[in-house]
Structures are given as C-alpha cells and as structure tokens.
Design a protein around this motif. Structure first.
Motif, PDB file in Angstrom:
ATOM      1  N   ASP A 196    -106.850  51.491 -45.996  1.00 14.97           N
ATOM      2  CA  ASP A 196    -107.549  50.724 -47.032  1.00 14.97           C
ATOM      3  C   ASP A 196    -106.846  50.735 -48.387  1.00 14.97           C
ATOM      4  OD1 ASP A 196    -109.687  49.027 -47.714  1.00 14.97           O
ATOM      5  OD2 ASP A 196    -110.761  50.673 -48.677  1.00 14.97           O
ATOM      6  N   ASN A 197    -105.593  51.203 -48.449  1.00 12.28           N
ATOM      7  CA  ASN A 197    -104.825  51.184 -49.688  1.00 12.28           C
ATOM      8  C   ASN A 197    -103.704  50.156 -49.569  1.00 12.28           C
ATOM      9  OD1 ASN A 197    -105.957  53.633 -51.207  1.00 12.28           O
ATOM     10  ND2 ASN A 197    -105.410  54.518 -49.226  1.00 12.28           N
ATOM     11  N   ILE A 198    -103.729  49.142 -50.422  1.00  8.53           N
ATOM     12  CA  ILE A 198    -102.688  48.128 -50.454  1.00  8.53           C
ATOM     13  C   ILE A 198    -101.908  48.311 -51.754  1.00  8.53           C
ATOM     14  CG2 ILE A 198    -102.150  45.674 -50.370  1.00  8.53           C
ATOM     15  CD1 ILE A 198    -103.530  46.760 -47.850  1.00  8.53           C
ATOM     16  N   PHE A 199    -100.647  48.723 -51.639  1.00  2.97           N
ATOM     17  CA  PHE A 199     -99.833  48.979 -52.823  1.00  2.97           C
ATOM     18  C   PHE A 199     -99.025  47.741 -53.197  1.00  2.97           C
ATOM     19  CE2 PHE A 199    -100.567  53.259 -51.152  1.00  2.97           C
ATOM     20  CZ  PHE A 199    -100.962  53.920 -52.313  1.00  2.97           C
ATOM     21  N   PHE A 200     -98.843  47.547 -54.498  1.00  5.48           N
ATOM     22  CA  PHE A 200     -98.058  46.420 -54.986  1.00  5.48           C
ATOM     23  C   PHE A 200     -96.592  46.583 -54.612  1.00  5.48           C
ATOM     24  CE2 PHE A 200     -95.709  44.204 -58.409  1.00  5.48           C
ATOM     25  CZ  PHE A 200     -96.177  42.914 -58.173  1.00  5.48           C
ATOM     26  N   GLU A 201     -96.074  47.798 -54.750  1.00  5.74           N
ATOM     27  CA  GLU A 201     -94.710  48.108 -54.345  1.00  5.74           C
ATOM     28  C   GLU A 201     -94.735  48.724 -52.946  1.00  5.74           C
ATOM     29  OE1 GLU A 201     -92.115  47.263 -55.967  1.00  5.74           O
ATOM     30  OE2 GLU A 201     -92.938  46.772 -57.939  1.00  5.74           O
ATOM     31  N   PRO A 202     -93.643  48.611 -52.184  1.00  7.06           N
ATOM     32  CA  PRO A 202     -93.612  49.164 -50.818  1.00  7.06           C
ATOM     33  C   PRO A 202     -93.425  50.682 -50.825  1.00  7.06           C
ATOM     34  CG  PRO A 202     -91.511  48.151 -51.325  1.00  7.06           C
ATOM     35  CD  PRO A 202     -92.401  47.863 -52.505  1.00  7.06           C
ATOM     36  N   ILE A 203     -94.511  51.415 -51.041  1.00 11.95           N
ATOM     37  CA  ILE A 203     -94.471  52.876 -51.055  1.00 11.95           C
ATOM     38  C   ILE A 203     -95.476  53.414 -50.060  1.00 11.95           C
ATOM     39  CG2 ILE A 203     -93.676  53.044 -53.445  1.00 11.95           C
ATOM     40  CD1 ILE A 203     -96.566  53.554 -54.252  1.00 11.95           C
ATOM     41  N   GLY A 204     -95.406  54.711 -49.802  1.00 12.11           N
ATOM     42  CA  GLY A 204     -96.306  55.351 -48.858  1.00 12.11           C
ATOM     43  C   GLY A 204     -97.482  55.997 -49.552  1.00 12.11           C
ATOM     44  N   ARG A 205     -98.548  56.256 -48.809  1.00 12.01           N
ATOM     45  CA  ARG A 205     -99.718  56.926 -49.368  1.00 12.01           C
ATOM     46  C   ARG A 205     -99.560  58.437 -49.390  1.00 12.01           C
ATOM     47  NH1 ARG A 205    -102.775  60.069 -50.668  1.00 12.01           N
ATOM     48  NH2 ARG A 205    -105.055  59.974 -50.827  1.00 12.01           N
ATOM     49  N   PHE A 206     -98.824  58.997 -48.406  1.00  8.62           N
ATOM     50  CA  PHE A 206     -98.734  60.440 -48.280  1.00  8.62           C
ATOM     51  C   PHE A 206     -97.305  60.923 -48.508  1.00  8.62           C
ATOM     52  CE2 PHE A 206    -102.344  59.099 -45.673  1.00  8.62           C
ATOM     53  CZ  PHE A 206    -103.349  59.881 -46.229  1.00  8.62           C
ATOM     54  N   SER A 207     -97.169  62.216 -48.727  1.00 10.28           N
ATOM     55  CA  SER A 207     -95.873  62.824 -49.009  1.00 10.28           C
ATOM     56  C   SER A 207     -95.177  63.255 -47.730  1.00 10.28           C
ATOM     57  CB  SER A 207     -96.053  64.065 -49.904  1.00 10.28           C
ATOM     58  OG  SER A 207     -96.659  63.737 -51.125  1.00 10.28           O
ATOM     59  N   ASP A 208     -93.854  63.223 -47.758  1.00  9.75           N
ATOM     60  CA  ASP A 208     -93.052  63.873 -46.732  1.00  9.75           C
ATOM     61  C   ASP A 208     -92.866  65.326 -47.164  1.00  9.75           C
ATOM     62  OD1 ASP A 208     -92.666  61.469 -45.284  1.00  9.75           O
ATOM     63  OD2 ASP A 208     -91.096  60.889 -46.705  1.00  9.75           O
ATOM     64  N   ILE A 209     -93.198  66.259 -46.283  1.00 14.54           N
ATOM     65  CA  ILE A 209     -93.236  67.669 -46.671  1.00 14.54           C
ATOM     66  C   ILE A 209     -92.063  68.430 -46.064  1.00 14.54           C
ATOM     67  CG2 ILE A 209     -94.579  69.808 -46.590  1.00 14.54           C
ATOM     68  CD1 ILE A 209     -97.097  68.088 -46.484  1.00 14.54           C
ATOM     69  N   GLU A 210     -91.385  69.169 -46.927  1.00 14.93           N
ATOM     70  CA  GLU A 210     -90.325  70.084 -46.505  1.00 14.93           C
ATOM     71  C   GLU A 210     -90.928  71.477 -46.392  1.00 14.93           C
ATOM     72  OE1 GLU A 210     -86.243  72.084 -48.324  1.00 14.93           O
ATOM     73  OE2 GLU A 210     -86.878  70.109 -49.045  1.00 14.93           O
ATOM     74  N   GLU A 211     -90.925  72.032 -45.181  1.00 13.15           N
ATOM     75  CA  GLU A 211     -91.611  73.302 -44.922  1.00 13.15           C
ATOM     76  C   GLU A 211     -90.704  74.482 -45.300  1.00 13.15           C
ATOM     77  OE1 GLU A 211     -94.643  73.315 -44.313  1.00 13.15           O
ATOM     78  OE2 GLU A 211     -95.153  71.442 -43.301  1.00 13.15           O
TER      79      GLU A 211
END
Length: 228
Positions: A196-211
C-alpha cells in the motif's frame, strides 16, 4: 544497514519515546530467542506485522533519508473490506531533524499524522491526478484537527506538537523533523506496508540488512526469515 546500527537506533528510539511518557507493549522487548520459543502464541503479532520497523528505503543513508516506526496494533484487510471488526491501526514513529521520509501515497489507507512532541513536523504535499500520479498544479484539500484547509501544490504543512492532519488515499506526502527530532503518532485504517506504499521515486520500503552482529530485537521485516 548494518545490524549493529539498527540495534543502536532501537535503543535510542526507545529512550526518546520514554522521554515523552510513551511506553511500548510488552512484546516489544522480547528477544529473538524468546520469540522463537513462544512462536505459537505470537500469530496475531506476526501476521499483523506488529513491532519494530527501521528503514533507510534501501538507499543506505538512514541519517538523511529514513524513518523509525513501531506498529502497536493493526487490523485485517478482510475486516476493512467487510465494514466491521478491527479496521484500524496505530503506529509511533520518529523523524529526525531534516531526515526525509520520501514522497509517497497510499492506495487504501487513510491516516491521521500527529505531532506527539519534540520539534515541528514538516509535511510537503501534492494531490493525485485521475491516474494516481503526482499533480504539480492541483490544490490539496486536507483536514487539520477537524478544520478543513486547502494547500497549494507543493506547499509544506508544519505541525506543532499536538497538531495533526488527516491524509487520504491519493494525498502525496513527504515529511521530516524541522528544528529537531519529532515523535509522530499515526492512527489509520488497516496498514499494509507490503503493497500500500506508492513511492514517487523507485525506492524500496524496507532496508537491506548486513548481519554484522546479533539482533537485540527483531524487525517486522525479519519475521519471515527468523520465525518461519
């Protein structure tokens, strides 16, 4: 984002919230191990994606573009579509000074965005055209604490502590803390951060995590991998 940085943000955020007298529910403080052990009890939490949420929108620049969130309650789309039951959600968020939450809109969700304390909350707004695209010329009708207002396209609405605005589907908005960090409440219809999130720029909603270390607490985006 590195897991070690996420752990730091969680602790900083909890301290900031508590400085305003805001307390999280008990499940917030479960360790990953406890959540695994009690997984059978946690279906309502996991299915509704309640809990900690930290995002840099996949861009790796949290201090400049990011947001802290905690979802305290969330209903179901089935209830919302059926017109009864648990049709609502509640979040608490922290937007840091000049930390951008980028321009986006929602398809279904109507939300009240509330300045719960701290600095001012700045919200830049646009309306949608007939196809849902950002309209750079249309006026933006909103309601602030029950009073209708009309903004010009691209205006920045500034909310002082205690003030709020109702955003409806199609209201494009980006926001940040102005003059300092701000505690933000969100009361809304059912929340679905997956679709349900439409971003104006092509970005992601969540982070990529480095463990690079163990998590202190799981994020909602960890549930599928850690609690499957």
């Amino acid at each position: 984002m590195k897991r070690s940085r996420i752990n730091e943000i969680l602790l900083e955020a909890d301290s900031f919230m508590q400085s305003f007298g805001f307390r999280l529910p008990p499940f917030a403080y479960m360790s990953p191990e406890e959540m695994k052990q009690r997984r059978g009890e946690l279906n309502a939490i996991v299915d509704a994606r309640l809990g900690w949420d930290i995002t840099d929108y996949g861009e790796g620049r949290f201090d400049e573009m990011g947001l802290f969130l905690f979802t305290a309650r969330n209903g179901s789309l089935a209830d919302l579509q059926g017109g009864g039951g648990m049709c609502y959600a509640e979040k608490i968020m922290i937007s840091r000074r000049d930390q951008l939450s980028p321009m986006h809109r929602h398809i279904v969700k109507t939300e009240d965005i509330i300045n719960r304390g701290g600095a001012k909350l700045a919200i830049k707004m646009y309306e949608s055209d007939g196809d849902g695209n950002l309209d750079e010329s249309a006026a933006v009708p909103v309601v602030c604490d029950g009073i209708p207002r009309t903004l010009s396209a691209g205006d920045t609405l500034v909310l002082e502590p205690g003030e709020s605005v109702t955003l409806r589907p199609g209201n494009w908005h980006a926001f940040w803390g102005e003059g300092g960090d701000v505690l933000i409440g969100e009361v809304s219809t059912v929340n679905d951060d997956m679709t349900d999130n439409i971003f104006f720029e092509p970005i992601g909603r969540f982070s990529d995590i480095e463990e690079d270390t163990d998590p202190v607490h799981l994020l909602v985006s960890d549930y599928e991998r850690w609690l499957a």
